[in-house]
Scaffold this motif. Structure first.
Motif, PDB file in Angstrom:
ATOM      1  N   GLY A 117      27.607  56.616 -67.393  1.00  0.00           N
ATOM      2  CA  GLY A 117      28.758  55.905 -67.915  1.00  0.00           C
ATOM      3  C   GLY A 117      28.674  54.394 -67.844  1.00  0.00           C
ATOM      4  O   GLY A 117      29.463  53.699 -68.463  1.00  0.00           O
ATOM      5  N   GLY A 118      27.712  53.871 -67.080  1.00  0.00           N
ATOM      6  CA  GLY A 118      27.558  52.416 -66.995  1.00  0.00           C
ATOM      7  C   GLY A 118      26.815  51.864 -68.204  1.00  0.00           C
ATOM      8  O   GLY A 118      26.278  52.615 -69.018  1.00  0.00           O
ATOM      9  N   GLU A 119      26.786  50.544 -68.313  1.00  0.00           N
ATOM     10  CA  GLU A 119      26.016  49.901 -69.376  1.00  0.00           C
ATOM     11  C   GLU A 119      24.555  49.848 -68.953  1.00  0.00           C
ATOM     12  O   GLU A 119      24.259  49.580 -67.790  1.00  0.00           O
ATOM     13  CB  GLU A 119      26.525  48.474 -69.611  1.00  0.00           C
ATOM     14  N   GLU A 120      23.668  50.120 -69.899  1.00  0.00           N
ATOM     15  CA  GLU A 120      22.244  50.036 -69.601  1.00  0.00           C
ATOM     16  C   GLU A 120      21.562  49.132 -70.616  1.00  0.00           C
ATOM     17  O   GLU A 120      21.983  49.018 -71.756  1.00  0.00           O
ATOM     18  CB  GLU A 120      21.578  51.407 -69.572  1.00  0.00           C
ATOM     19  N   VAL A 121      20.511  48.501 -70.140  1.00  0.00           N
ATOM     20  CA  VAL A 121      19.688  47.629 -70.962  1.00  0.00           C
ATOM     21  C   VAL A 121      18.240  47.994 -70.686  1.00  0.00           C
ATOM     22  O   VAL A 121      17.853  48.185 -69.535  1.00  0.00           O
ATOM     23  CB  VAL A 121      19.932  46.145 -70.601  1.00  0.00           C
ATOM     24  N   ILE A 122      17.455  48.127 -71.746  1.00  0.00           N
ATOM     25  CA  ILE A 122      16.016  48.361 -71.579  1.00  0.00           C
ATOM     26  C   ILE A 122      15.302  47.081 -72.012  1.00  0.00           C
ATOM     27  O   ILE A 122      15.508  46.589 -73.123  1.00  0.00           O
ATOM     28  CB  ILE A 122      15.519  49.534 -72.433  1.00  0.00           C
ATOM     29  N   PHE A 123      14.465  46.566 -71.122  1.00  0.00           N
ATOM     30  CA  PHE A 123      13.635  45.403 -71.443  1.00  0.00           C
ATOM     31  C   PHE A 123      12.343  45.931 -72.056  1.00  0.00           C
ATOM     32  O   PHE A 123      11.423  46.341 -71.355  1.00  0.00           O
ATOM     33  CB  PHE A 123      13.374  44.567 -70.182  1.00  0.00           C
ATOM     34  N   ILE A 124      12.299  45.949 -73.372  1.00  0.00           N
ATOM     35  CA  ILE A 124      11.228  46.589 -74.127  1.00  0.00           C
ATOM     36  C   ILE A 124       9.845  46.054 -73.744  1.00  0.00           C
ATOM     37  O   ILE A 124       8.915  46.821 -73.515  1.00  0.00           O
ATOM     38  CB  ILE A 124      11.460  46.423 -75.647  1.00  0.00           C
ATOM     39  N   GLU A 125       9.714  44.748 -73.671  1.00  0.00           N
ATOM     40  CA  GLU A 125       8.419  44.133 -73.343  1.00  0.00           C
ATOM     41  C   GLU A 125       8.424  43.532 -71.942  1.00  0.00           C
ATOM     42  O   GLU A 125       7.546  42.736 -71.607  1.00  0.00           O
ATOM     43  CB  GLU A 125       8.097  43.048 -74.378  1.00  0.00           C
TER      44      GLU A 125
END
Length: 141
Positions: A117-125
Motif C-alpha cells: 500500500g505504500g508508494e514505491e519507486v524503482i531506480f531503473i539504472e
C-alpha cells in the motif's frame, strides 16, 4: 449507474484505470525532479544495494520521502512496502538523486504475506555517485 462497489472494483483492478494505483514495475518511465528525496528501508546497515561510492545499484526499490512519513518502525516498513525479509527494516537510507534520474513510480502490491500500500519507486539504472547517505536508525517495533 455508478455505485460504490464499482469504484471499489476500479481500485482493485488499478492497472486498467490508468491512475497511480499500479505497481511501479508496470508504470511508465519518468525522470526525477530537482531536489526530490527518497528513502530506502532496510534490515541491514550495509545493504548490498548501496555501493561503496554512495550510489544505488540498478533496479533498487525505494519510497518517496512523503510516503516514508507513514512509517515509524522497522516492522511498519516491512508491512507497508511488502519487504521480503521479515526482519525489521530499521535502517533508513536517504537518496538524493540528480535531476533526470530514470525511475518508475507506483503503489506497493501485497506480497510476502504483507499488505503493501505504500508508494514505491524503482531506480531503473541506479543512482549517481554520492547520492545515498545513512543509515539513520528507527525503532524495530
Amino acid at each position: 449507474m455508478a455505485s460504490h462497489s464499482s469504484a471499489n472494483t476500479l481500485n482493485k483492478t488499478a492497472p486498467s484505470c490508468g491512475g497511480k494505483a499500479i505497481p511501479a514495475k508496470d508504470a511508465p518511465l519518468e525522470k526525477t525532479r530537482d531536489g526530490e528525496i527518497f528513502k530506502l528501508f532496510s534490515a541491514y546497515e550495509n545493504d548490498h544495494r548501496i555501493k561503496p561510492d554512495g550510489s544505488l545499484i540498478a533496479g533498487t526499490h525505494a519510497t518517496t520521502e512523503f510516503d516514508s512519513k507513514n512509517v515509524r518502525t522497522g516492522k511498519e516498513a516491512v508491512a507497508r512496502y511488502s519487504l521480503p525479509n521479515r526482519k525489521p527494516a530499521s535502517n533508513v537510507f536517504i537518496i538524493k538523486p540528480r535531476k533526470g534520474t530514470i525511475i518508475q513510480r507506483g503503489i506497493v502490491e501485497p506480497a510476502n504475506h504483507q499488505p503493501g500500500g505504500g508508494e514505491e519507486v524503482i531506480f531503473i539504472e541506479g543512482t549517481q555517485l554520492g547520492t545515498v547517505t545513512g543509515p539513520e536508525k528507527i525503532s524495530d517495533e
